[in-house]
Design an enzyme around this catalytic site. Structure first.
Site, short mmCIF file in Angstrom:
data_model
loop_
_atom_site.label_atom_id
_atom_site.label_comp_id
_atom_site.label_asym_id
_atom_site.label_seq_id
_atom_site.Cartn_x
_atom_site.Cartn_y
_atom_site.Cartn_z
N LEU A 186 9.22 2.22 -4.29
CA LEU A 186 10.45 2.13 -3.99
C LEU A 186 11.72 0.70 -3.96
O LEU A 186 12.68 0.69 -4.27
CB LEU A 186 10.85 2.18 -2.17
CG LEU A 186 10.42 3.35 -1.75
CD1 LEU A 186 10.59 3.36 0.26
CD2 LEU A 186 11.52 4.37 -1.74
N LYS A 195 3.16 24.17 -1.84
CA LYS A 195 4.21 24.17 -1.66
C LYS A 195 4.54 25.10 -3.18
O LYS A 195 4.33 24.16 -4.34
CB LYS A 195 5.71 22.67 -1.97
CG LYS A 195 6.83 23.00 -2.34
CD LYS A 195 7.00 21.30 -2.45
CE LYS A 195 9.20 21.18 -2.97
NZ LYS A 195 9.13 20.22 -3.41
N GLY A 223 0.74 -1.39 -0.17
CA GLY A 223 0.03 0.10 0.32
C GLY A 223 0.72 1.74 -0.11
O GLY A 223 1.24 1.27 -0.36
N THR A 247 11.47 13.33 -5.36
CA THR A 247 11.55 12.76 -6.69
C THR A 247 10.96 11.60 -6.89
O THR A 247 10.25 10.82 -6.79
CB THR A 247 13.73 12.17 -7.51
OG1 THR A 247 13.66 12.18 -5.68
CG2 THR A 247 13.74 13.53 -7.74
N GLY A 248 10.65 11.41 -5.09
CA GLY A 248 9.41 10.06 -4.38
C GLY A 248 8.03 9.79 -4.97
O GLY A 248 8.30 9.08 -6.11
N ILE A 249 7.40 10.78 -4.43
CA ILE A 249 6.00 10.50 -5.42
C ILE A 249 6.07 10.96 -6.82
O ILE A 249 5.41 10.65 -7.23
CB ILE A 249 5.39 11.98 -4.44
CG1 ILE A 249 5.25 11.76 -3.09
CG2 ILE A 249 4.05 12.21 -5.22
CD1 ILE A 249 3.85 12.42 -2.53
N VAL A 283 6.83 12.30 7.85
CA VAL A 283 7.43 12.93 8.80
C VAL A 283 7.06 14.75 7.71
O VAL A 283 7.80 15.18 7.99
CB VAL A 283 9.63 12.75 8.06
CG1 VAL A 283 10.05 11.69 9.24
CG2 VAL A 283 9.74 12.45 6.58
N SER A 327 -0.02 -4.94 3.66
CA SER A 327 -0.24 -5.18 5.42
C SER A 327 -0.61 -4.52 6.56
O SER A 327 -0.46 -2.89 6.20
CB SER A 327 1.84 -5.97 5.68
OG SER A 327 1.78 -5.70 7.33
N ILE A 375 2.85 -2.42 8.78
CA ILE A 375 4.11 -1.74 7.77
C ILE A 375 3.61 -0.93 8.59
O ILE A 375 3.29 0.42 8.14
CB ILE A 375 4.06 -1.64 6.67
CG1 ILE A 375 4.23 -3.12 5.70
CG2 ILE A 375 4.69 -0.90 6.14
CD1 ILE A 375 5.47 -4.17 6.33
#
Length: 521
Positions: A345, A86, A17, A356-358, A55, A47, A50
């Site tokens: 990930l 932002k 998820g 860069t993540g999302i 943050v 799960s 997790i």
């Protein structure tokens, strides 16, 4: 050509998820559940055990279009996910060490200059008129410095007077996506731990076994299991390409902290402050700050990193809870193997310097939905296209993040010295830097629709970091519109002054949205 029913892709199982899993499920359900008579059933299994880091996370403007496309209300999003606006990133102490002469920060903002009207960059390089690069080509740096929001209450959802993205609580965002995916898009949601992955004789995944005794079958499996990469990495055996030789930061310390005073101003930008062996992020949500120190364990020890971080937070007595997070920097050798594709990930990761993540999760999830194979027979072709596109994206992301380090003038610590060494800079980036010494970047260097970062992104960083592009007198005749360019810079400055008197204070805007809501588009 007749397609048998056994060749049709009817069932997709998203394993894992969080933001990556639920963005994947929502994009797939939005695109596929109503695009064919029978539709495609999207199931997500995750799960309950997790933990979330929570943050505070940053995004880029592309997320607005995804939220609008998925049918999520911006007002609901702001209210439920501790969202603030932002407008870019403020980079402090990146150009030179603290205390050195010269400006100690620059802005990488989201308002992109109108290149169609002519690029102002070569004219600014020849005569800046005393303005920083961001102030010469955009109004948004001034808006950020004044602490203002990107719109007022008369502007509808997802639209802005200047461009913007969001800061958000990732755990709350995942919960919003969960409810939306299940209630509005028809995603089937199951809570279970994956205990075993079953493969057939051809190497495809046939099912996953859970701790509830289920064997969940599917035609395509989407691995959103994080760094563990239970499907693509562990079950399919796809290797990992480590990129710590280019991007050194491999750990993060993270902490949440309240505002010092009630109703404190909220910066409408991420603050990134360079440190001796990395950098600290500081994100203002509506109720708290989310902070973290991203650092290289090869250039400092964990105790020293914690000392640096707590000093920034004003927590020398060690009262705040600080968590240490290892980061696996790099990406998979391939991203779609047989009938398994990775998003999030499990696909790859680099430090969150430019959100860069999302950005990558959302872009690759939507790409998967858009190019989804009609049947199994064409899946290898689609997989090859997907792998080529995602590899291109990761290469460009790594180049752009490295750019911030390798052109810095800092030489006060081995971390910064090594970042400037040619052996650590990708050849593709090194070639560009050699060119940009003599001429500014051109839009023709960013031709692909799959560019994650484009011309303006590079310009803001290059010239915020005081990169020295020399316009030789022998070629200055190419830029014959100097009076027009200077006039446009003056117009931008005048428009900036108008906006500063019109736009609301950032926290005030957030509170009004929560109370009254924005106009629907």
């Amino acid at each position: 050509m007749t397609i048998s029913s056994s060749d049709q892709i009817k069932r997709v199982l998203v394993v894992g998820g969080g933001t990556a899993g639920w963005l994947s499920a929502c994009h797939l359900a939005k695109k596929l559940s109503s695009s064919s008579p029978a539709g495609v059933q999207i199931t997500l299994v995750e799960s309950e055990n997790i933990p979330t880091i929570g943050v505070g996370e940053g995004t880029v403007p592309a997320i607005r279009e995804s939220l609008r496309y998925l049918g999520i209300s911006e007002t609901e999003f702001v209210r439920e996910c501790d969202v603030t606006f932002k407008q870019g990133i403020k980079f402090a102490n990146w150009v030179r060490p603290p205390g050195a002469a010269g400006p100690d920060f620059y802005h990488h903002v989201f308002d992109y200059p109108d290149i169609g009207a002519g690029d102002l960059t070569p004219y600014w390089l020849q005569n800046s008129l005393g303005r920083s690069y961001v102030d010469a080509v955009s109004v948004q740096g001034a808006v950020c410095d004044r602490g203002l929001g990107p719109k007022d209450m008369t502007v509808p959802e997802f639209e802005g007077i200047v461009s913007y993205a969001y800061h958000l609580d990732a755990a709350k965002f995942a919960r919003l996506l969960t409810r939306h995916g299940v209630e509005k898009l028809g995603v089937t949601h199951r809570l279970a731990d994956i205990q075993q992955v079953h493969r057939d004789d051809s190497g495809n995944i046939s099912s996953v076994a859970t701790n509830t005794g289920e064997h969940i079958e599917a035609d395509l499996f989407v691995d959103c299991t994080g760094f563990a990469s239970l499907l693509l990495g562990q079950a399919m055996g796809v290797g990992f390409v480590d990129k710590r030789n280019v991007l050194f930061a491999d750990y993060a310390l993270a902490a949440q902290l309240p505002y010092a005073v009630e109703n404190a101003p909220i910066p409408s930008f991420t603050i990134s402050t360079a440190q001796e062996s990395g950098w600290i992020w500081d994100i203002g949500l509506s109720e708290r700050r989310g902070t973290g120190y991203v650092y290289s364990s090869a250039h400092t020890d964990h105790d020293r990193a914690e000392t640096v971080f707590r000093s920034y937070l004003g927590d020398d007595e060690g009262k705040l809870l600080v968590r240490k997070i290892p980061m696996r920097v790099g990406h998979r050798e391939t991203y779609w193997q047989n009938n398994c594709v990775a998003i999030g990930l499990s696909q790859g990761f680099v430090e969150p310097l430019e959100a860069t993540g999302i950005l990558v999760y959302d872009a690759t999830a939507r790409m998967l939905a858009d190019i989804f194979p009609v049947n199994r027979s064409v899946m290898p072709i689609v997989a090859r296209q997907f792998n080529q596109a995602v590899q291109y994206a990761w290469d460009r992301v790594i180049d752009f993040i490295k750019l911030h380090y390798c052109i810095s003038q800092r030489r006060d610590h081995p971390f910064w010295v090594e970042n400037s060494e040619a052996s650590t800079i990708p050849e593709s980036l090194m070639e560009k830097l050699k060119l940009w010494v003599f001429q500014p970047p051109s839009t023709y260097e960013f031709p692909s629709k799959l560019e994650i970062f484009n011309l303006a992104n590079y310009q803001y960083v290059l010239y915020g970091m005081e990169f020295d592009t020399r316009i030789d007198k022998s070629v200055s005749g190419r830029y014959s519109m100097m009076p027009t360019a200077q006039s446009r810079m003056s117009e931008i400055a005048n428009f900036s002054s108008q906006l500063l008197s019109k736009l609301p204070e950032h926290r005030t805007l957030i509170e009004k949205i929560k109370k009254f809501g924005l106009q629907k588009v």
